[in-house]
Every structure is written in C-alpha cells, then in structure tokens.
Design a protein around this motif. Structure first.
Motif, mmCIF file in Angstrom:
data_model
loop_
_atom_site.group_PDB
_atom_site.id
_atom_site.type_symbol
_atom_site.label_atom_id
_atom_site.label_comp_id
_atom_site.label_asym_id
_atom_site.label_seq_id
_atom_site.Cartn_x
_atom_site.Cartn_y
_atom_site.Cartn_z
ATOM 1 N N LYS A 1 9.803 81.645 -72.166
ATOM 2 C CA LYS A 1 10.053 82.076 -73.536
ATOM 3 C C LYS A 1 9.720 83.556 -73.710
ATOM 4 N N PRO B 1 16.287 90.063 -73.648
ATOM 5 C CA PRO B 1 17.291 89.077 -74.105
ATOM 6 C C PRO B 1 18.428 88.835 -73.124
ATOM 7 N N ASN C 1 12.408 86.465 -74.652
ATOM 8 C CA ASN C 1 12.232 87.204 -75.904
ATOM 9 C C ASN C 1 12.144 88.713 -75.657
ATOM 10 N N THR C 2 11.506 89.094 -74.538
ATOM 11 C CA THR C 2 11.316 90.512 -74.234
ATOM 12 C C THR C 2 12.563 91.135 -73.628
#
Length: 445
Positions: free
Chosen positions: A288, A295, A292-293
């Motif tokens: 995750k 994309p 998130n960091t």
C-alpha cells in the motif's frame, strides 16, 4: 596452432548469467569465444542447483553436451555453478562425462584446468567454499549491448527454511560502492542503456560494508552516468524496503517505476514456517505504501505453493490475496523438497498433484488479472527499448517489463529501428501478458 574455441551454456538465474559473462571475460584472449556449442572445442555448462527441476535440467544439459564429443568438435566438458558447488566430487563420480568441475568461487582456475586436461589428460575438481570471494572482472555481455545485469552483492543471510543458497553461495557480502559505479560506467561506454541491479537480496546492500543500507544512494549515483537511461532493481525483500528506497524510486527519473519483491506467501502460519522475517500485515502495508508513493509502480512478486503443512485454508488465504491485491506481475512455483534444508525435514509434505492444482489455480486468476490490467493500458504511450524485429513487428520492453520474465511490447513502425533504440509507442491492443502498439507520431506525444 589455432586457439581452442570456448563456449558457455548458462542455466538458471540472472546471477548465474553474470558469472557466465565473467567466465567468458576470463577465457577471452586465451581462447576463441564461440556462441555455437556445435563448433566449440571446450563447452562449459554453468549449472543451477536451486530446486529439483533446475538440477534435472542441469544434468540433462550435461548429458546432451557430452554427445557433442562424438557428434561435433567438443573435446572437453566443464561443469560449474550451483549444482557443482553443491555436489563437487560426488558429481564427477556420477557423471564421468565431465572432464573438470569448478565451484562458484573458483573461476580463476579455469585456464589451469584446461591446460592440465589437454596436456596431461588430468581431470580436476575445484569446489572451495567461500564467505569472502565475489566474482568480478571484465565481462562479455550476453544480453545484447543495451541491457546488462550488475551484481551488487553475493551470498545471503536470510536462511529461509526452503532455500539452499546460503550453503552454496555463502554469507551476504556487498561489493564496494565505487567498484559498482566503475563497472556501470564501463558497461555504458560499451553501449548499455539499461542496468539491472541484482543480488540474493538487493535491499540489504551496504549493511555489512558500511553499516547502513545504501541501495538508494547507489541508484542515485548511477543515475548521474551520461548515456544510462534505465535503472531497474530486483529481489527486494519487503521488510528491508525503506522509505528512502521508495522515495528514490519515486523521484529519480532514470529509475524504472518497477520493483521485484518476492513475498513467497501471505499466510502468517506459512511465513513463519518458511522462516521469513515478515508478516501478512507488514506485506500488505508495504504494498500500500509503495503504491501510494509511486502511483505508476509495477510490482512483481513470486509465490511458493505446496509448502509443508500448507492447509486448504492457508492456500485460500493466498488465493484471495492474489485476487484482491492484483499484483502486476507474478510467478508461482511448486515447493521443492531440497535436501539440506529445514523444510525438507518438516512433517506434512504436500502431494505433488495438490501442488500442481494450487499452482494452476493461482496462475488462472493471475492471467485474468494481467489481462485486465493490460486492457487499461490501451491508449497509453510508453517509451520502449527496441530488442528486435520478427518480420512483421518490432518488439521490446517498456519500464514495466524486466527481460525474459515479463511480457513484451510488439509494435509497427514506418521507420527502421535498431536494437537498443528507444521508441514512443501508443498501445492499441492488449494480450494476456503482452501489449501491441504503433510508433507515435507528433499528434500522440
């Protein structure tokens, strides 16, 4: 007297490939390097001994190459690599077809064993174990001039219960930072445009030499090399992936937004038996965080099914994880009961037909996931490294694809392209693992 012709057959992983390239570098000059084994006077087989199927492939290849002594020019057959390191003298007795054996730390003996054999008919076995030596030296790149692997460390300290590698390759030892940079510069000067960093565990790089993890620093320094276009990292253990590493992937334009993170399983019960140093919750959180960091990240992983004691519930947990998480690239392997490992002595070994069924179940769902993810890429434009032309389509890879293990981009172009060129390709169709496109004109850039 004409020089002997020397050929190498390389099996197994890309770390083996680097060793093969170093062997070719050592042989070059003393012998004529021959790519066609039917024309070689000396054939060296770089074997794999990781799992049973790899061992069998290595044995079969030795037997096949031994027939070249009668059918073609071969006068000497040499075995090296993980299988020979593991079995040494025993292998020589079992396979008299071999004329010499070298372990994974004995490539400096190559010229000596060849001379001893041709001058005296003497068969030699050198399989010294080392916790210090790291094979290095000038290499003859076998992947084409545009893409090359760099091994940044040797050995492993993880001691997973199913794995024999620490007993073959020794403890983890990083290469000197400056030595890696020097090698990368030399490769780029030869035309290499993509460097792929490999080790048994790349994420641990630097901890033994410098007292800290330096993979992110290494990638940053590599990115300063003029002419180097892509940096790719493989074999990142999830528990060793730091925020610094993730941020470097996110911010460095030359680093492919791609990470190979072998998790092997997701059930905490099985992970514990495997002696993995992470849990399901940590793995899912790390995935995750990475997504998130970064994309646009592509995550590749590998899984083992049929590990001793894997229940239907354990497997369902893994199956559901694959279905829900939708990992971009995934390979699955049936557990192999390897002598000398802790897992080989565990109770509740799984029947082969159950392993086979579980492997197929995972790959069926992954095939559907891959098709779905590829379909979403229609209309996207990618920078593609050209690798060849099949008579109708050019083909190559974008940042999402590591050599040989991932798919390819097939595309048409009105202009003739050379291997090693880059082309902007618009995707117009998807297959399960491959993409099809056309070279972009100005309107779609």
């Amino acid at each position: 007297m004409n020089k002997l012709r020397f050929g190498v057959v390389s099996l197994g992983c890309d770390k083996n490939r680097v060793d093969s390239e170093i062997i070719l570098g050592k042989a070059n000059g003393n012998y004529v390097i021959e790519n066609d084994p039917t024309k070689a006077d000396i054939i060296l087989i770089n074997t794999c001994g990781f799992i049973e199927s790899a061992k069998q492939e290595s044995i079969n290849t030795i037997l096949e190459m031994s027939t070249y002594k009668k059918k073609y020019n071969c006068k000497m057959l040499i075995g090296t690599g993980c299988l020979t390191q593991r079995y040494g003298e025993e292998l020589m007795k079992l396979m008299p077809e071999l004329d010499a054996i070298l372990g994974v730390n004995n490539y400096d003996k190559l010229d000596e064993i060849i001379k001893e054999f041709f001058n005296k008919g003497k068969k030699e076995v050198y399989c010294n174990y080392s916790d210090r030596n790291i094979n290095a030296g000038k290499r003859i790149i076998s992947t084409g001039t545009y893409s090359a692997y760099i091994r940044i460390a040797e050995g492993c300290n993880n001691f997973c219960s199913y794995c024999i590698i620490p007993q073959i390759r020794g403890k983890y030892r990083s290469r000197e930072f400056d030595e890696i940079i020097k090698e990368a510069n030399e490769l780029v000067e030869q035309g290499v445009k993509e460097i792929i960093l490999i080790a048994q565990d790349t994420t641990r790089y630097g901890t033994d030499l410098y007292g800290k993890k330096r993979l992110h620093e290494l990638m940053r320094e590599l990115s300063l090399i003029n002419g180097l276009e892509w940096i790719r990292i493989m074999y990142c253990y999830p528990e060793e992936i730091t925020d610094d590493l993730i941020n470097e992937i996110a911010s460095n334009e030359k680093v492919c937004k791609y990470i190979d993170m072998p998790i092997q399983h997701i059930s905490n019960d099985i992970l514990k038996k495997m002696l993995r140093r992470t849990k399901k919750e940590e793995i899912t959180e790390k995935i995750k965080l990475i997504r998130n960091t970064v994309p646009e990240i592509i995550i590749r992983t590998s899984l083992i099914v049929g590990f001793p004691g894997e229940t239907d519930e354990n497997f369902k947990e893994l199956y559901d994880f694959v279905k829900e998480t939708k990992i971009d690239k995934l390979g699955v392997f049936k557990y192999s009961q390897e002598e000398g490992t802790k897992a080989a002595e565990m109770p509740m070994q799984i029947d082969e037909d159950i392993k086979q069924k579980r492997e197929e179940d995972i790959m069926v769902i992954q095939q559907a996931i891959s098709t779905e993810l590829n379909h979403r890429k229609i209309g996207n434009v990618y920078k593609v490294l050209v690798e060849g032309f099949n008579g109708e389509y050019f083909y190559g890879r974008n940042y999402e694809m590591a050599p040989e293990i991932d798919g390819k981009v097939f595309f048409k172009s009105d202009q003739m392209l050379k291997n090693g060129d880059f082309a902007d390709v618009k995707i117009i169709k998807n297959l399960e693992y491959d993409l099809i496109g056309v070279v972009c004109d100005e309107s779609c850039k």
